[in-house]
Write an enzyme that holds these catalytic residues in place. Sequence first.
Site, short mmCIF file in Angstrom:
data_model
loop_
_atom_site.label_atom_id
_atom_site.label_comp_id
_atom_site.label_asym_id
_atom_site.label_seq_id
_atom_site.Cartn_x
_atom_site.Cartn_y
_atom_site.Cartn_z
N GLU A 171 -21.90 -15.48 -6.27
CA GLU A 171 -22.09 -16.63 -5.37
C GLU A 171 -23.46 -16.58 -4.74
OE1 GLU A 171 -22.12 -18.77 -1.46
OE2 GLU A 171 -22.45 -16.63 -1.90
N GLU A 172 -23.93 -15.38 -4.44
CA GLU A 172 -25.21 -15.24 -3.75
C GLU A 172 -26.39 -15.64 -4.64
OE1 GLU A 172 -25.30 -14.95 -0.74
OE2 GLU A 172 -23.70 -13.67 0.03
#
Length: 438
Positions: A171-172
């Site tokens: 996600e990052e």
Amino acid sequence: MSLSVSRRLAAVTALAVAGLLSATAPAALATPTSVAAAPTPPDIPLANVKAHLTQLQSIATANGGNRAHGKAGYKASIDYVKAKLDAAGFTTTLQTFTSSGATGYNLIADWPGGDPNSVLMSGSHLDSVNAGPGINDNGSGSAGILETALAVSRAQLQPTKHLRFGWWGAEELGMIGSKYYVNNLPAAEKSKISGYLNFDMIGSPNPGYFVYDDDPTIEQTFKNYYAGIGVSTEIETEGDGRSDHAPFKSAGIPVGGLFSGADYTKTAAQATKWGGTSGQAFDRCYHSSCDTTANINDTALDRNSDAIAYAIWNLGASTPVPPGPSFENTADVNIPDSPAAAVNSPITVSGVTGNAPATTKVDVNIVHPYIGDLVVDLVAPDGTLYNLHNRTGGSADNIIKSVTVNASSEVANGVWNLRVKDAAAQDVGYINSWKITF
């Protein structure tokens, strides 16, 4: 946990069955309908959620200080969560993808049972940034939904909807894992997901209580929970489009979620409302090495974990309503303050054969700063009343919800009214719109 669930919350719970609230007809002419209520949501043990965070911290410490995509700490985190779910009776699937030259992993966990054509999904990203262990961002959301999933197992919950949980990788790096999951779902499978709930940072050390304002029913469910424990909420804007709900929303799936704040600064008004320190970030350790187990506010983690369970228990218990012909009134109707008479917003229905169905659906959108003042009824063409809202919710604002009514004794065609009465003084609002679906 230290918080007690008040009678006020119990009353709100009875009204929030998946946002599709079961309305019986209280008037003398109406026959009450027996509708099963949602099971009572559990109190999620804070100690259990924190124990998961301790494990994630230990994993990061043993693997270079982080749990980032492509690193050993991330795979160890996935393995930890998967083992817990496998032991609890979930069917788990490890989905792999490639990003930045490294293998990434999504973990999907399905609870047996429920309608396979109506899936309620909850998710969070499990990866951290390279700079730190990511205990608030996003061990907190990951631990919250893990412990809620384990509570589903402990209760042997049998919801109407099929329950699915997801832990996303990378996600990052731009929501890579959740995008991969959504993009690889066949269209028929996407259409089965009735809602996706996202939890990205729920234990910020200087917390706010933010609710996504995407799907109205999901939003209202969370707002009902917080109204029940006397905590004000605000609409979430800091993370709009920046977390794993975005791919689901882009695919046309209803989304919602919770957030306790990242690097935005808490205002004086917010500090007055929620406590904490004004002029300071909600999370001063956002994306930093100090995002450890010391970077968690227990009260926020506790409340938000309980809110996750509240939403899953209630939204998971709702009965899908088959689509039928809909009729809508979008004209604003002012609701005068008490003791003025009730106001009506009419809809003329025509072209529908026979009686209304037992699953007549009423969508209500009322703007009002204190919904505990309001009595809201559906009035059938013959004058029969079906109560939709009866002075609950206290100081919460706005009624945005869907209600399922057994109106099968009513002829469908004719003039139906939404009737609203302000039963207490000092606040005014208006009917924004309403819709009836047969």
